[in-house]
Design a protein around this motif. Structure first.
Motif, PDB file in Angstrom:
ATOM      1  N   TYR A 151       0.963  -0.174  -1.120  1.00 26.49           N
ATOM      2  CA  TYR A 151       1.374   0.318  -2.434  1.00 26.49           C
ATOM      3  C   TYR A 151       2.707   1.019  -2.242  1.00 26.49           C
ATOM      4  O   TYR A 151       2.838   1.929  -1.431  1.00 26.49           O
ATOM      5  CB  TYR A 151       0.348   1.291  -3.010  1.00 26.49           C
ATOM      6  N   ASN A 152       3.713   0.584  -2.977  1.00 29.53           N
ATOM      7  CA  ASN A 152       5.078   1.106  -2.800  1.00 29.53           C
ATOM      8  C   ASN A 152       5.531   0.996  -1.351  1.00 29.53           C
ATOM      9  O   ASN A 152       6.219   1.870  -0.819  1.00 29.53           O
ATOM     10  CB  ASN A 152       5.172   2.558  -3.267  1.00 29.53           C
ATOM     11  N   GLY A 153       5.085  -0.075  -0.701  1.00 30.13           N
ATOM     12  CA  GLY A 153       5.509  -0.333   0.671  1.00 30.13           C
ATOM     13  C   GLY A 153       4.729   0.416   1.726  1.00 30.13           C
ATOM     14  O   GLY A 153       4.967   0.228   2.922  1.00 30.13           O
ATOM     15  N   LYS A 154       3.774   1.268   1.314  1.00 27.11           N
ATOM     16  CA  LYS A 154       3.008   2.062   2.270  1.00 27.11           C
ATOM     17  C   LYS A 154       1.589   1.522   2.379  1.00 27.11           C
ATOM     18  O   LYS A 154       0.966   1.182   1.368  1.00 27.11           O
ATOM     19  CB  LYS A 154       2.974   3.528   1.838  1.00 27.11           C
ATOM     20  N   PRO A 155       1.039   1.436   3.606  1.00 32.33           N
ATOM     21  CA  PRO A 155      -0.330   0.938   3.781  1.00 32.33           C
ATOM     22  C   PRO A 155      -1.331   1.812   3.035  1.00 32.33           C
ATOM     23  O   PRO A 155      -1.186   3.035   2.978  1.00 32.33           O
ATOM     24  CB  PRO A 155      -0.544   1.032   5.292  1.00 32.33           C
ATOM     25  N   THR A 156      -2.350   1.182   2.460  1.00 32.10           N
ATOM     26  CA  THR A 156      -3.409   1.908   1.772  1.00 32.10           C
ATOM     27  C   THR A 156      -4.704   1.126   1.897  1.00 32.10           C
ATOM     28  O   THR A 156      -4.704  -0.027   2.349  1.00 32.10           O
ATOM     29  CB  THR A 156      -3.054   2.136   0.301  1.00 32.10           C
ATOM     30  N   PHE A 157      -5.812   1.735   1.544  1.00 33.07           N
ATOM     31  CA  PHE A 157      -7.093   1.047   1.646  1.00 33.07           C
ATOM     32  C   PHE A 157      -7.458   0.457   0.287  1.00 33.07           C
ATOM     33  O   PHE A 157      -6.990   0.905  -0.760  1.00 33.07           O
ATOM     34  CB  PHE A 157      -8.188   1.999   2.118  1.00 33.07           C
TER      35      PHE A 157
END
Length: 705
Positions: free
Chosen positions: A115-121
């Protein structure tokens, strides 16, 4: 029952993570899908996962032998490291559950969603059909031309489940950003938690107003970042359960113009004391909901179902508050306690409020709860020691002024005042004007009036005016129509480490009697003096506090009994009513998630004898008619059955979840209570009470009766 539980788990999971399901830049990516365009990644993820399950799932022998046809329902997540984790599995056979877990454990690590280039679950749910059905990869061609569309739809059941989570279930949601911390909601008022940001709110030069509590989140955010503090305490964990226990709300949802959170409430305690043989315990379960609609409207509600038994002195006090009717007690600060099993109580409580800010300078709240006015541990104006009540509150802030008007609907529950077996309604209205005279000095003016629903009077609209003096209204409506009280408060910031504060309460005053030195009963007043030492001795987060309170006899009482300054047989100001002097010493310390609070209270009180030989009122019981006084002159604090008391309470523990203020703790109380004369209503007591527990800490418990 299993299916109800599964649906509940799925709904909570989907809601609590809905912010992650429609606005990701990219879904999780298998290696096989890495070269595809972004718009194709979703279908590729679905097909690759379905294919892996189909190729690796070994149907247990018992399923084949019994020719079982059904499905396995799976709730799982892909962590921000790209690892598959099973959250919950439901199936009719344990063998199917175990095989499902084995297959998911065998899945390779993949690229996580971003999300927005950042890893998330992310989290998903699947239906695995039994017998297994081989998945068919979707293309535009076979979606349009497949002659067996119905059969394809059946075969693509898994894909549809996952796609719906992206496309349908959570439209309009986005990641939860903790909007509660800049909302119009209250910061739940506990002395222990407010101590965490008391120094920031009281720094020299701030234009904060700290007496009227609870504080509104957006007001605190100007001086202290609660959100950043709680995020700094985040524990690293990839497990859904770990996040919910240690870091997050159970349910947290945010959309374009709304957000809400849902959390469980618990207060589970087990302990014992030296004066009783039955042990002490408490079992509270409940739910806590907060929500925002737009930027100016918020809702909060908390519902508690509780049973418990406390130390003998606590139980005795609770039963002395007994209301009209069959129920044996009023649990102090909570409400009516019904009998439960042997020597225990059942006491349900519900609190809720609406908060609306139509303009930046005005906040309006309507609800059922409590309020507090003061900078100390006690308040001689309005405290939170009584049971919750309906209220309407207006907070107006401008320039160096904060003006708080509150109207309350209270109850007198004594048998002698009930009407047609219904509790008598009475009303209380107060104004509090807080003025920051300079960078260091604050002065507050307080006035309050109590009137009752007698002779069909109802709610007197004369008192609805938020800016007029109540004493003037009292004269116009008849001096016997209401009980008005005036107050003056002050706070001086000696420096950024030391604050001095105080209150003066005036119920009635006779200057002539003061000059005469006869200690008239008419001089009904009290005062408070206190000091706070922030980051004491250069120890970060160590708060030391000293406070002295005294109130003369007959203060807060009235010759019309229902006009006393009380609610549900409890005082609306100081816990001890009147006719007392008290010294309070407090120390509070927190380090990351660890905390410790210690409190020492030394006091002297004057009680009534309540005997046939001596039935006079000595001025400590605010519910008694002051016409029953023992004398007109020679009135002193501690008169009557003079009682010295000593109490030490220490609590220490660990903050499990900063978002919900869920903590595990150990609490120990030593109380020594020594009346000069033991009567049917005043007994000698020497108690050591120890308890262990886990609590969602949202309000103040007062054990210092």
């Amino acid at each position: 029952m299993k299916r109800i539980w599964l649906v509940t788990v799925l709904l909570i999971s989907l809601l609590s993570n809905s912010q992650t399901l429609s606005t990701y830049e990219k879904p999780p990516v298998f290696n096989e899908c890495d070269s595809l365009a972004v718009e194709q990644l979703r279908s590729c993820f679905n097909f690759t996962l379905n294919s892996f399950v189909y190729n690796n799932f070994k149907v247990p022998q018992i399923i084949t032998d019994e020719d079982y046809k059904g499905n396995v329902q799976v709730l799982f997540e892909v962590s921000k490291e790209g690892k598959f984790n099973v959250v919950y599995v439901d199936a009719i056979y344990d063998e199917l559950k175990e095989e499902t877990k084995r297959v998911f454990e065998a899945l390779p690590k993949i690229k996580p969603a971003t999300y927005n280039g950042k890893p998330t679950f992310v989290q998903y749910s699947l239906n695995i059909n039994i017998p297994l059905v081989e998945p068919i990869e979707k293309t535009n061609e076979n979606e349009n031309n497949d002659a067996n569309a119905k059969d394809q739809k059946r075969k693509d059941n898994l894909n549809a489940t996952l796609s719906n989570e992206f496309d349908n279930v959570n439209k309009g949601t986005k990641p939860y950003e903790g909007l509660e911390y800049k909302s119009q909601l209250n910061v739940p008022f506990t002395h222990s938690y407010y101590a965490r940001f008391d120094d920031e709110m009281n720094a020299i030069g701030t234009n904060s107003h700290t007496a009227a509590k609870p504080f509104i989140q957006s007001d605190v955010a100007r001086y202290y970042d609660i959100k950043a503090e709680k995020e700094s305490l985040t524990k690293e964990t990839d497990r859904w359960l770990g996040r919910k226990v240690y870091n997050e709300h159970l349910v947290q949802i945010q959309g374009k113009d709304y957000w809400f959170t849902v959390d469980p409430i618990v207060d589970l305690q087990l302990g014992g004391e030296t004066e009783g043989d039955d042990g002490t315990w408490n079992n509270t379960r409940g739910v806590y909901i907060q929500a925002g609609l737009g930027k100016r409207f918020n809702i909060s509600t908390s519902v508690y179902e509780s049973q418990g038994r406390f130390a003998d002195y606590f139980n005795t006090y609770a039963e002395s508050l007994k209301a009209f009717g069959p129920d044996p007690a009023i649990i102090p600060g909570r409400g009516i306690g019904k009998g439960f099993k042997e020597n225990s109580y059942d006491y349900p409580v519900a609190e809720a409020y609406l908060s609306y800010t139509p303009a930046d300078f005005l906040n309006i709240q309507f609800g059922h709860g409590k309020n507090f006015i003061g900078d100390g541990y006690r308040s001689l104006f309005q405290s939170d020691v009584a049971s919750p009540y309906p209220f309407l509150k207006l907070n107006t802030s401008f320039w160096k002024i904060k003006y708080t008007s509150t109207w309350m609907w209270l109850k007198d529950v004594r048998p002698e005042v009930v009407v047609d077996d219904a509790f008598l309604t009475k009303y209380m209205a107060n104004h509090y004007l807080s003025w920051n005279v300079s960078k260091r000095l604050n002065i507050g003016l307080f006035e309050s009036v109590m009137w009752a629903d007698t002779n069909g009077r109802g709610f007197d609209i004369n008192y609805l005016n938020p800016v007029i003096f109540f004493r003037a209204i009292e004269f116009q409506t008849g001096q016997g129509a209401g009980n008005a009280i005036l107050g003056l408060s002050g706070k001086y910031k000696w420096n950024n480490k030391v604050n001095l504060y105080g209150q003066f309460i005036l119920d009635e005053f006779s200057l002539g009697d003061v000059k005469g030195g006869n200690k008239s009963w008419k001089n009904k007043f009290g005062f408070q003096l206190g000091a706070k030492y922030f980051n004491a001795f250069n120890v970060d987060n160590l708060l030391l506090q000293a406070e002295y309170n005294q109130v003369r006899p007959y203060t807060y009482s009235h010759n019309t009994q229902v006009l006393n300054y009380g609610h549900f047989n409890q005082p609306m100001a100081h816990l001890w009513g009147s006719n007392f002097r008290e010294l309070v010493l407090i120390g509070r310390y927190n380090y990351k998630r660890w905390f410790a609070d210690s409190k020492l209270i030394i006091g002297q009180r004057g009680f009534d004898y309540n005997t046939e030989e001596d039935s006079f009122s000595y001025g400590g019981d605010i519910y008694r008619d002051y016409n029953d006084r023992v004398s007109d002159t020679g009135i002193t604090i501690g008169q009557g059955n003079k009682t010295n008391s000593f109490m030490w309470e220490h609590q220490m523990g660990y903050l499990l979840n900063p978002q919900t203020n869920l903590k595990v703790f150990a609490n120990i109380i030593y109380r020594d209570f020594n009346p000069e004369t033991i009567t049917s209503t005043t007994a000698d007591s020497n108690t050591l009470w120890f308890s262990l527990g886990i609590r969602t800490d949202l309000f103040n418990w007062y054990n210092d009766f």
